[in-house]
Design an enzyme around this catalytic site. Sequence first.
Site, PDB file in Angstrom:
ATOM      1  N   GLU A   1      -7.852  -5.206  -0.125  1.00  0.00           N
ATOM      2  CA  GLU A   1      -8.422  -5.977  -1.229  1.00  0.00           C
ATOM      3  C   GLU A   1      -8.420  -7.483  -0.984  1.00  0.00           C
ATOM      4  O   GLU A   1      -9.232  -8.206  -1.535  1.00  0.00           O
ATOM      5  CB  GLU A   1      -7.645  -5.681  -2.519  1.00  0.00           C
TER       6      GLU A   1
ATOM      7  N   HIS B   1       0.848  -1.194   0.000  1.00  0.00           N
ATOM      8  CA  HIS B   1       0.000   0.000   0.000  1.00  0.00           C
ATOM      9  C   HIS B   1       0.877   1.234   0.000  1.00  0.00           C
ATOM     10  O   HIS B   1       1.943   1.235   0.625  1.00  0.00           O
ATOM     11  CB  HIS B   1      -0.920   0.010   1.240  1.00  0.00           C
TER      12      HIS B   1
HETATM   13  N1  ACO Z   1       3.927  -7.698  -4.608  1.00  0.00           N
HETATM   14  C1  ACO Z   1       5.255  -7.729  -4.880  1.00  0.00           C
HETATM   15  N2  ACO Z   1       6.035  -6.629  -4.827  1.00  0.00           N
HETATM   16  C2  ACO Z   1       5.455  -5.466  -4.508  1.00  0.00           C
HETATM   17  C3  ACO Z   1       4.080  -5.362  -4.214  1.00  0.00           C
HETATM   18  C4  ACO Z   1       3.316  -6.547  -4.276  1.00  0.00           C
HETATM   19  N3  ACO Z   1       1.996  -6.543  -4.014  1.00  0.00           N
HETATM   20  N4  ACO Z   1       3.772  -4.080  -3.930  1.00  0.00           N
HETATM   21  C5  ACO Z   1       4.910  -3.385  -4.030  1.00  0.00           C
HETATM   22  N5  ACO Z   1       5.930  -4.225  -4.389  1.00  0.00           N
HETATM   23  C6  ACO Z   1       7.333  -3.883  -4.561  1.00  0.00           C
HETATM   24  C7  ACO Z   1       7.577  -3.177  -5.878  1.00  0.00           C
HETATM   25  O1  ACO Z   1       7.870  -4.074  -6.916  1.00  0.00           O
HETATM   26  C8  ACO Z   1       8.765  -2.309  -5.520  1.00  0.00           C
HETATM   27  O2  ACO Z   1       9.917  -3.103  -5.510  1.00  0.00           O
HETATM   28  P1  ACO Z   1      11.324  -2.533  -6.045  1.00  0.00           P
HETATM   29  O3  ACO Z   1      11.576  -1.274  -5.272  1.00  0.00           O
HETATM   30  O4  ACO Z   1      12.266  -3.634  -5.770  1.00  0.00           O
HETATM   31  O5  ACO Z   1      11.104  -2.256  -7.505  1.00  0.00           O
HETATM   32  C9  ACO Z   1       8.501  -1.919  -4.082  1.00  0.00           C
HETATM   33  O6  ACO Z   1       7.685  -2.960  -3.547  1.00  0.00           O
HETATM   34  C10 ACO Z   1       7.773  -0.584  -3.917  1.00  0.00           C
HETATM   35  O7  ACO Z   1       6.628  -0.593  -4.754  1.00  0.00           O
HETATM   36  P2  ACO Z   1       5.959   0.696  -5.360  1.00  0.00           P
HETATM   37  O8  ACO Z   1       5.214   0.309  -6.615  1.00  0.00           O
HETATM   38  O9  ACO Z   1       6.965   1.804  -5.457  1.00  0.00           O
HETATM   39  O10 ACO Z   1       4.957   1.078  -4.223  1.00  0.00           O
HETATM   40  P3  ACO Z   1       3.693   2.011  -4.414  1.00  0.00           P
HETATM   41  O11 ACO Z   1       3.481   2.709  -3.144  1.00  0.00           O
HETATM   42  O12 ACO Z   1       3.808   2.840  -5.638  1.00  0.00           O
HETATM   43  O13 ACO Z   1       2.548   0.929  -4.712  1.00  0.00           O
HETATM   44  C11 ACO Z   1       0.659  -0.430  -4.685  1.00  0.00           C
HETATM   45  C12 ACO Z   1       1.465   0.648  -3.928  1.00  0.00           C
HETATM   46  C13 ACO Z   1       0.328   0.080  -6.104  1.00  0.00           C
HETATM   47  C14 ACO Z   1      -0.653  -0.714  -3.959  1.00  0.00           C
HETATM   48  C15 ACO Z   1       1.513  -1.722  -4.762  1.00  0.00           C
HETATM   49  O14 ACO Z   1       1.832  -2.187  -3.460  1.00  0.00           O
HETATM   50  C16 ACO Z   1       0.849  -2.835  -5.564  1.00  0.00           C
HETATM   51  O15 ACO Z   1       0.981  -2.857  -6.802  1.00  0.00           O
HETATM   52  N6  ACO Z   1       0.120  -3.796  -4.876  1.00  0.00           N
HETATM   53  C17 ACO Z   1      -0.565  -4.850  -5.590  1.00  0.00           C
HETATM   54  C18 ACO Z   1      -1.896  -4.359  -6.132  1.00  0.00           C
HETATM   55  C19 ACO Z   1      -2.926  -4.123  -5.025  1.00  0.00           C
HETATM   56  O16 ACO Z   1      -3.090  -4.921  -4.105  1.00  0.00           O
HETATM   57  N7  ACO Z   1      -3.671  -3.007  -5.172  1.00  0.00           N
HETATM   58  C20 ACO Z   1      -4.707  -2.593  -4.211  1.00  0.00           C
HETATM   59  C21 ACO Z   1      -4.204  -1.482  -3.326  1.00  0.00           C
HETATM   60  S1  ACO Z   1      -5.424  -1.048  -2.079  1.00  0.00           S
HETATM   61  C22 ACO Z   1      -6.479   0.016  -2.863  1.00  0.00           C
HETATM   62  O17 ACO Z   1      -6.100   0.799  -3.687  1.00  0.00           O
HETATM   63  C23 ACO Z   1      -7.918  -0.020  -2.534  1.00  0.00           C
END
Ligand code: ACO
Length: 377
Positions: A314, A256
């Site tokens: 989620e 998140h």
């Molecule tokens: N699984 C694996 N790796 C992840 C995940 C995940 N669910 N989420 C983040 N990471 C990793 C990224 O690959 C990144 O790694 P790196 O730095 O080695 O490249 C690091 O963690 C940071 O990720 P960001 O994308 O910079 O984090 P951001 O704050 O932008 O993303 C987000 C948040 C979009 C929710 C992300 O965690 C994600 O894609 N989760 C999966 C989708 C999801 O569950 N969405 C629902 C969110 S809740 C809502 O909106 C109601």
Amino acid sequence: MTPTTLTPGLEGVVAAETRLSRVDGQAGELIIAGFPVEELAAHASFEETVFLLWNDRLPSPQELTHFRQALAQRRALPSAVLDLLEAAAQAQLPAMDALRMAAGALSLDLPEGNPQEQALAAVARFPTIVASYARLRQGLSPVPPDPALGHAANYLAMLGGEPPHPAQVRGLETYLNTVVDHGLNASTFTARVIVSTGSDILSAVTGAIGALKGPLHGGAPGPALDMVFQIGRAERAEPFLRAKLEAGERLMGFGHRVYKVRDPRAEVLAEAAARMFQESGDMALYRLARHVEQTAVRLLAEYKPGRNLQTNVEFYTALLLHGLGLEPDLFTPTFAVGRVAGWTAHCLEQQRQNRIIRPRAVYVGAVGRRWADRAPG
Ligand code: ACO
């Protein structure tokens, strides 16, 4: 002066003051209009929550009766919107696309320049749109709304064609209250940007649906449930999740932008799902989901150390809505049925203290090109 500092994804940028909700990502706390989400979600009816967001106080019993009636009498859709849903069903469009198209068409019978009326109609009619579409897509006739039923009960009745069990109504009501508002998330920001230009609430909620649809925001619960089903047995969780992470894939339902500890909404929904699954006697899926969650959090810490990737809302949304008998394609539209109350509340708040939201971009493109120098065509 031209600003040059870039904040990718606007991470950490404060762009509004709000009385609607406070998200503390370090403590894992969510306050909705003064109430901890755990208390509000478990006790309030959805109508009470909407009234609270719009008025910054709970309704008196008499106000609640009037408010329930005001919503109930606005549930029916114009016939042209039903025709549009019929055409979308023929084309077998995803339910979020059908909701976006129908929401945009609601201005057909709503007075222009009346934000309160548009907000009421949007909240009242989203369930009718989603339930009507779900039935049309199965070749069934839409079930007309029943003004005698509360908001959540009526949604379930329109989906299933029969009066829902009180435990299901409470489960859905808990879900809708839990997701009703969440700070300046992507779809709420979208809605506020749109009304900040002086545009109307129906335009704002239509844009917000588009933002919610994406898998990085509201589109994750379907894939999260698929993952649990694909895993199927507890002993397959670790190899399955490891393979995904090795392939560089994201685990849906984890991570998140704001929460660096477990999303408090995950706990509220996990408890609500456990209650529902206990009632229906099917605890096996719930136990498997708990195991998948624990394994995923452990492996995320191993593969992404220091990122604090925890369960988000989620993951248990998927389980709860599945327990209510909803198809995965209806998970995100049902999220919108709850969140539309937050979107409209933010729109009304933005209108009261409006300044157009208009950030800047740092130009990193070419300079010095001349039309006369272009390649001869
Ligand atoms: N699984 C694996 N790796 C992840 C995940 C995940 N669910 N989420 C983040 N990471 C990793 C990224 O690959 C990144 O790694 P790196 O730095 O080695 O490249 C690091 O963690 C940071 O990720 P960001 O994308 O910079 O984090 P951001 O704050 O932008 O993303 C987000 C948040 C979009 C929710 C992300 O965690 C994600 O894609 N989760 C999966 C989708 C999801 O569950 N969405 C629902 C969110 S809740 C809502 O909106 C109601």
